[in-house]
Design a protein around this motif. Sequence first.
Motif, PDB file in Angstrom:
ATOM      1  N   GLY A  67       0.794  -1.215   0.000  1.00 53.61           N
ATOM      2  CA  GLY A  67       0.000   0.000   0.000  1.00 53.61           C
ATOM      3  C   GLY A  67       0.828   1.266   0.000  1.00 53.61           C
ATOM      4  N   GLY A  68       0.130   2.359  -0.135  1.00 48.72           N
ATOM      5  CA  GLY A  68       0.740   3.666  -0.247  1.00 48.72           C
ATOM      6  C   GLY A  68      -0.185   4.538  -1.077  1.00 48.72           C
ATOM      7  N   PRO A  75      -4.376   3.069   0.749  1.00 51.79           N
ATOM      8  CA  PRO A  75      -3.647   4.354   0.712  1.00 51.79           C
ATOM      9  C   PRO A  75      -2.599   4.544   1.797  1.00 51.79           C
ATOM     10  CG  PRO A  75      -6.023   4.695   1.101  1.00 51.79           C
ATOM     11  CD  PRO A  75      -5.819   3.234   0.949  1.00 51.79           C
ATOM     12  N   LEU A  76      -2.694   3.790   2.877  1.00 49.62           N
ATOM     13  CA  LEU A  76      -1.641   3.823   3.892  1.00 49.62           C
ATOM     14  C   LEU A  76      -1.037   2.433   3.981  1.00 49.62           C
ATOM     15  CD1 LEU A  76      -3.360   5.968   6.650  1.00 49.62           C
ATOM     16  CD2 LEU A  76      -1.096   6.431   5.693  1.00 49.62           C
ATOM     17  N   PRO A  77       0.260   2.329   4.245  1.00 48.96           N
ATOM     18  CA  PRO A  77       0.894   1.009   4.267  1.00 48.96           C
ATOM     19  C   PRO A  77       0.283   0.089   5.322  1.00 48.96           C
ATOM     20  CG  PRO A  77       2.541   2.751   4.309  1.00 48.96           C
ATOM     21  CD  PRO A  77       1.219   3.408   4.491  1.00 48.96           C
ATOM     22  N   ARG A  78       0.105  -1.151   4.922  1.00 50.49           N
ATOM     23  CA  ARG A  78      -0.478  -2.169   5.788  1.00 50.49           C
ATOM     24  C   ARG A  78       0.532  -3.291   5.942  1.00 50.49           C
ATOM     25  NH1 ARG A  78      -4.292  -6.670   5.737  1.00 50.49           N
ATOM     26  NH2 ARG A  78      -3.522  -7.247   3.697  1.00 50.49           N
ATOM     27  N   ILE A 117      -2.257  -0.997  10.141  1.00 51.07           N
ATOM     28  CA  ILE A 117      -1.997   0.067   9.167  1.00 51.07           C
ATOM     29  C   ILE A 117      -1.067   1.074   9.835  1.00 51.07           C
ATOM     30  CG2 ILE A 117      -3.089   1.993   7.947  1.00 51.07           C
ATOM     31  CD1 ILE A 117      -5.539  -0.022   7.712  1.00 51.07           C
ATOM     32  N   ILE A 118       0.004   1.407   9.134  1.00 51.54           N
ATOM     33  CA  ILE A 118       1.027   2.272   9.724  1.00 51.54           C
ATOM     34  C   ILE A 118       0.725   3.726   9.368  1.00 51.54           C
ATOM     35  CG2 ILE A 118       3.496   2.750   9.894  1.00 51.54           C
ATOM     36  CD1 ILE A 118       3.979  -0.119   8.843  1.00 51.54           C
ATOM     37  N   ALA A 178       8.228   2.827   2.157  1.00 47.30           N
ATOM     38  CA  ALA A 178       9.168   1.729   2.422  1.00 47.30           C
ATOM     39  C   ALA A 178      10.564   2.284   2.726  1.00 47.30           C
ATOM     40  CB  ALA A 178       9.218   0.786   1.221  1.00 47.30           C
ATOM     41  N   ARG A 179      10.934   3.330   2.010  1.00 52.18           N
ATOM     42  CA  ARG A 179      12.255   3.940   2.235  1.00 52.18           C
ATOM     43  C   ARG A 179      12.329   4.551   3.641  1.00 52.18           C
ATOM     44  NH1 ARG A 179      13.713   8.909   2.337  1.00 52.18           N
ATOM     45  NH2 ARG A 179      11.747   9.657   1.462  1.00 52.18           N
ATOM     46  N   ILE A 180      11.268   5.203   4.075  1.00 49.57           N
ATOM     47  CA  ILE A 180      11.265   5.820   5.405  1.00 49.57           C
ATOM     48  C   ILE A 180      11.426   4.750   6.485  1.00 49.57           C
ATOM     49  CG2 ILE A 180       9.723   6.954   7.072  1.00 49.57           C
ATOM     50  CD1 ILE A 180       8.752   8.668   4.638  1.00 49.57           C
TER      51      ILE A 180
END
Lengths: 15, 100
Positions: free
Chosen positions: B28-29, B35-38, B59-60, B77-79
């Motif tokens: 996600g993203g 829309p938010l990473p899961r 969900i992060i 993912a980079r963060i």
Amino acid sequence: REKRLTLPPSEITLL
Amino acid sequence: TGSPVPAPTATLVRVVKNANTLGIAIEGGANTRQPLPRIVTIQKGGSAHNCGQLKVGHIILEVNGISLRGREHKDAARIIAEAFKTKEKDHIDFLVVEPG
């Protein structure tokens, strides 16, 4: 009528 | 029933970097169906698994206070990867919610 999802699925990243 | 759905409560989870890997997979993203990473996987033996509080499905919302809202998958993912790599902190703080 069902609303169609137009957004793509996401890729998956292993961290 | 007509009961209102309670607003999901955000939980702050501290993951100590006590293994060589963080050991989560995210999907996600921004501009995707999620829309938010899961979190989709938690690997045994990774820091996230050792912490015991992160769950598949979480969900992060934030990583060390950095909001992931509006960030595309690769950026999110980079963060997370950089938060794990930096030697400035021995932990990562995740703000997560259970999916509603």
